[in-house]
Write an enzyme that holds these catalytic residues in place. Sequence first.
Site, short mmCIF file in Angstrom:
data_model
loop_
_atom_site.label_atom_id
_atom_site.label_comp_id
_atom_site.label_asym_id
_atom_site.label_seq_id
_atom_site.Cartn_x
_atom_site.Cartn_y
_atom_site.Cartn_z
N ARG A 119 0.84 -1.19 0.00
CA ARG A 119 0.00 0.00 0.00
C ARG A 119 0.88 1.24 0.00
O ARG A 119 2.01 1.20 0.47
CB ARG A 119 -0.96 0.03 1.18
CG ARG A 119 -0.32 0.12 2.57
CD ARG A 119 -0.10 1.52 3.04
NE ARG A 119 0.33 1.55 4.43
CZ ARG A 119 1.25 2.37 4.94
NH1 ARG A 119 1.87 3.22 4.14
NH2 ARG A 119 1.57 2.35 6.22
N GLU A 227 -5.66 6.61 8.56
CA GLU A 227 -4.59 7.45 9.15
C GLU A 227 -4.14 8.54 8.17
O GLU A 227 -3.61 9.58 8.56
CB GLU A 227 -3.42 6.57 9.55
CG GLU A 227 -2.34 7.30 10.29
CD GLU A 227 -1.21 6.38 10.72
OE1 GLU A 227 -1.49 5.33 11.35
OE2 GLU A 227 -0.06 6.70 10.43
N ARG A 231 -5.26 5.38 1.58
CA ARG A 231 -4.33 4.26 1.57
C ARG A 231 -4.70 3.42 0.35
O ARG A 231 -5.79 2.84 0.31
CB ARG A 231 -4.43 3.44 2.86
CG ARG A 231 -3.97 4.18 4.14
CD ARG A 231 -2.49 4.27 4.19
NE ARG A 231 -1.93 5.01 5.32
CZ ARG A 231 -1.54 4.45 6.48
NH1 ARG A 231 -1.75 3.17 6.71
NH2 ARG A 231 -0.96 5.19 7.43
N CYS A 274 1.97 10.18 9.71
CA CYS A 274 3.04 9.69 10.59
C CYS A 274 4.39 9.77 9.87
O CYS A 274 4.50 9.32 8.73
CB CYS A 274 2.77 8.26 11.01
SG CYS A 274 4.00 7.62 12.17
N THR A 276 6.76 7.91 10.06
CA THR A 276 7.26 6.58 9.68
C THR A 276 6.88 6.22 8.25
O THR A 276 7.44 5.30 7.67
CB THR A 276 6.70 5.49 10.61
OG1 THR A 276 5.25 5.48 10.48
CG2 THR A 276 7.09 5.74 12.06
N ARG A 283 4.08 0.67 2.39
CA ARG A 283 4.28 -0.48 3.28
C ARG A 283 3.96 -1.73 2.47
O ARG A 283 2.85 -1.90 1.99
CB ARG A 283 3.40 -0.42 4.53
CG ARG A 283 3.69 -1.55 5.50
CD ARG A 283 2.91 -1.44 6.81
NE ARG A 283 3.44 -2.38 7.78
CZ ARG A 283 3.14 -3.67 7.82
NH1 ARG A 283 2.29 -4.18 6.92
NH2 ARG A 283 3.68 -4.46 8.74
N ARG A 315 5.31 -8.07 12.89
CA ARG A 315 4.20 -7.88 13.83
C ARG A 315 3.17 -8.96 13.57
O ARG A 315 3.29 -9.74 12.62
CB ARG A 315 3.58 -6.49 13.67
CG ARG A 315 2.88 -6.23 12.34
CD ARG A 315 2.51 -4.78 12.20
NE ARG A 315 1.58 -4.50 11.13
CZ ARG A 315 1.29 -3.28 10.68
NH1 ARG A 315 1.88 -2.22 11.19
NH2 ARG A 315 0.42 -3.09 9.72
N GLU A 320 -1.15 -3.72 13.43
CA GLU A 320 -0.26 -3.12 14.42
C GLU A 320 -0.68 -3.54 15.83
O GLU A 320 -1.87 -3.62 16.12
CB GLU A 320 -0.37 -1.60 14.30
CG GLU A 320 0.89 -0.90 14.66
CD GLU A 320 0.90 0.51 14.10
OE1 GLU A 320 -0.09 0.98 13.53
OE2 GLU A 320 1.94 1.14 14.24
N1 DAR Z 1 1.47 4.83 17.83
C1 DAR Z 1 2.47 5.39 16.96
C2 DAR Z 1 2.67 4.47 15.75
C3 DAR Z 1 3.73 4.85 14.82
C4 DAR Z 1 3.86 3.95 13.62
N2 DAR Z 1 2.57 3.37 13.16
C5 DAR Z 1 1.67 4.04 12.43
N3 DAR Z 1 1.90 5.26 11.96
N4 DAR Z 1 0.51 3.47 12.14
C6 DAR Z 1 3.77 5.56 17.78
O1 DAR Z 1 4.41 6.62 17.65
O2 DAR Z 1 4.11 4.61 18.49
#
Ligand code: DAR
Length: 363
Positions: A119, A227, A231, A274, A276, A283, A315, A320
């Site tokens: 994605r 998020e 996506r 985010c 990340t 991802r 994971r 998550e």
């Molecule tokens: N709860 C966020 C998750 C960060 C990575 N995952 C995402 N963006 N879905 C943390 O900062 O732990």
Amino acid sequence: MSQIIDKINQIRQDNPQNLMARYFSAEYFNGLNEADQARLLGIFASGIENPDSSMGAYAQAPEDYDKFSTALDPLIRDFHGIADGIEIAQKHDWPNAETANCNLAEIDPKLKDVSMRVRVARNASTYPLPGAMSKDQRISFENEAVAAFEKLIEDEAFGGQYLSITPGSKYEISSAEYDKRVAAHQMFKDMSSDRFLNVAGISADWPYGRGMYVSRDQDFLVWVGEEDHLRIMSMMSGGDLGALFGRLHAGLKKLTGLLPPFATSPVYGNVTSCPTNLGAGMRASLHMKLPNLTKGGTDLSVVTAAAKDLGLAVRGAGGEHSAAGSDGLVDVSPSARLGVTEREIMQRLFDGAKALWALEVKA
Ligand code: DAR
């Protein structure tokens, strides 16, 4: 403001994994005007209220990464493994499905029917990011996405249907249909129970402005209002990563021309809620059964350490913060998304899966 600074300093001591707290600079923060201090605290709110965060930050506006790069760049470099001084230059290079030569069945015939997903996250440059959208903006964006899907529905290769969970939407589905799609790992889960997203404002106004497009073949899907604004994903069972990435790339190109322009940063590539997910915003993951390495799904420590050495994250297959399956089913995904191309992500996933499988059969 000294109280919030003290709180962040305490988080840094108690939660060394919290990147927001680790790199927070009181000197930089105190040099900002009041309005920018409030904006930066909005970006860091989730990491402050959830000290157990790993990243601890969610951007609220497309320009946040450039406007607050002094505060955010250290977190981004740490997570994506890009040393200080190394120029971050996000390039895009998609694999060619016909010549990708990344078929898991070539590793082992037992890997010929693996659940694969890739994605990309995209956000419109014409709206705030999900953490700062009003209910009307969420509904307005969904309506713009629906207009694009109504054109895609006619497409031979990507025709399908839009399923909304916005009350009153002409595409609204029943709660039973929603639950069925979540159980099928197609639709995203109720975000209002996610404490990280709640503080970041990303799950606000649930379920308004949320839904999912799914192709007739059920292998091309688009989440709206999770998020990130979008996506866009391809999901398949099999082993041909080239086909998986090719399906996503073809669908992304079709959609790009139908949607508002995407938010990008000259440094960080695709802008995402985010940090990340910056860069390729991609991802790519496999669900692999690794019963030996995970001791029947009871212990992820060995496989997580082995995967980390391979540039992979592990994971549970339920998403998550989920646990492994009793058959050792885990979700394996390359960690880096910034400064790597789409082709490199696919190759890392293939090479990493090959190495993990070698460890599994030896364990
Ligand atoms: N709860 C966020 C998750 C960060 C990575 N995952 C995402 N963006 N879905 C943390 O900062 O732990």
